[in-house]
Enzyme design. Sequence first.
Site, PDB file in Angstrom:
ATOM      1  N   ARG A 140      96.389  71.710   9.746  1.00 23.05           N
ATOM      2  CA  ARG A 140      95.998  70.304   9.612  1.00 23.05           C
ATOM      3  C   ARG A 140      96.454  69.725   8.276  1.00 23.05           C
ATOM      4  NH1 ARG A 140      90.029  68.156  10.813  1.00 23.05           N
ATOM      5  NH2 ARG A 140      89.384  69.561   9.150  1.00 23.05           N
ATOM      6  N   ARG A 173      93.126  69.409   3.275  1.00 17.81           N
ATOM      7  CA  ARG A 173      91.767  69.191   2.783  1.00 17.81           C
ATOM      8  C   ARG A 173      91.236  70.451   2.107  1.00 17.81           C
ATOM      9  NH1 ARG A 173      88.511  66.702   7.781  1.00 17.81           N
ATOM     10  NH2 ARG A 173      87.061  68.251   7.015  1.00 17.81           N
TER      11      ARG A 173
HETATM   12  P1  AMP Z   1      83.742  67.261   8.674  1.00 14.29           P
HETATM   13  O1  AMP Z   1      84.778  66.260   8.283  1.00 14.29           O
HETATM   14  O2  AMP Z   1      82.856  66.808   9.774  1.00 14.29           O
HETATM   15  O3  AMP Z   1      84.351  68.618   8.957  1.00 14.29           O
HETATM   16  O4  AMP Z   1      82.780  67.454   7.412  1.00 14.29           O
HETATM   17  C1  AMP Z   1      83.302  67.908   6.182  1.00 14.29           C
HETATM   18  C2  AMP Z   1      82.179  68.454   5.320  1.00 14.29           C
HETATM   19  O5  AMP Z   1      81.240  67.397   5.004  1.00 14.29           O
HETATM   20  C3  AMP Z   1      81.316  69.526   5.973  1.00 14.29           C
HETATM   21  O6  AMP Z   1      81.904  70.804   5.902  1.00 14.29           O
HETATM   22  C4  AMP Z   1      80.046  69.420   5.131  1.00 14.29           C
HETATM   23  O7  AMP Z   1      80.193  70.009   3.882  1.00 14.29           O
HETATM   24  C5  AMP Z   1      79.917  67.913   4.934  1.00 14.29           C
HETATM   25  N1  AMP Z   1      79.110  67.323   6.018  1.00 14.29           N
HETATM   26  C6  AMP Z   1      79.546  66.498   7.008  1.00 14.29           C
HETATM   27  N2  AMP Z   1      78.533  66.173   7.838  1.00 14.29           N
HETATM   28  C7  AMP Z   1      77.439  66.818   7.371  1.00 14.29           C
HETATM   29  C8  AMP Z   1      76.085  66.900   7.800  1.00 14.29           C
HETATM   30  N3  AMP Z   1      75.632  66.253   8.909  1.00 14.29           N
HETATM   31  N4  AMP Z   1      75.235  67.657   7.071  1.00 14.29           N
HETATM   32  C9  AMP Z   1      75.642  68.298   5.960  1.00 14.29           C
HETATM   33  N5  AMP Z   1      76.900  68.273   5.512  1.00 14.29           N
HETATM   34  C10 AMP Z   1      77.808  67.542   6.196  1.00 14.29           C
END
Ligand code: AMP
Length: 223
Positions: A140, A173
């Site tokens: 990615r 990322r």
């Molecule tokens: P994502 O883009 O959904 O993969 O989220 C990236 C990162 O943001 C995750 O690995 C968490 O560290 C944080 N994060 C996103 N959503 C949540 C959530 N609902 N609760 C806690 N951390 C979150």
Amino acid sequence: MFYHYNIFKTKTTIANMQNVVLFGPPNSGKGTLAEKLEVELDIVPFSTGNMLRRLERAGDPHIIKLQEIYSNQGRLIPDQDMIGLVERELQKEIYQNGVIFDGFPRTEPQAMAFDKTGIPYEVLFVDAPDEVLISRASMRRACLPCNKSYHLVNLPPKVEGHCDKCESELIQRPDDLKIVERIATYREDTAPLEDYYFSKLGKVDASIDPETTFLQAIKYLTE
Ligand code: AMP
């Protein structure tokens, strides 16, 4: 423990709309599915990960610190912070016709806080095996300004290293470099939601191509 939070004041405005929760491991394709569902169902995706990255880019010192300590290490942001941030985001007008939740709730306390609001929703479990998740993370590349993701092989940008939409430089990322930790965090904190949502869980196979995943999702949501 979470009952004293005065959260989700949007309850009355979105309670009668269709809301969908996408739940599943990191890199299973929730974001791609959310984009496709948006077009089909005309409801707006809300990715908590995108929200955090947007606030981080905007220079919010608290979020920068949280991202550094938690997200970039493959860990979850503490529930108390997350619930407050989600509540604030949902006040926005764009969400008033329904929301596709991409990445929230991600823990049992978040799910319980969400349920306390009485907002109706359906849940899709977007699952794929670990080897697929790990491979997708390494492939990615992301455009941070417009939240668009590319795959080096399956969905490459037209110009190498640059976003098709805004031409910004694509990056890997920091949390994609921590995919193994993120999967472990998922197993520990998020996977228990499979039991929590057991009776209302629609499963879709996200190890295949996005179109097939989308068709499975639509079938479940419209049946
Ligand atoms: P994502 O883009 O959904 O993969 O989220 C990236 C990162 O943001 C995750 O690995 C968490 O560290 C944080 N994060 C996103 N959503 C949540 C959530 N609902 N609760 C806690 N951390 C979150």
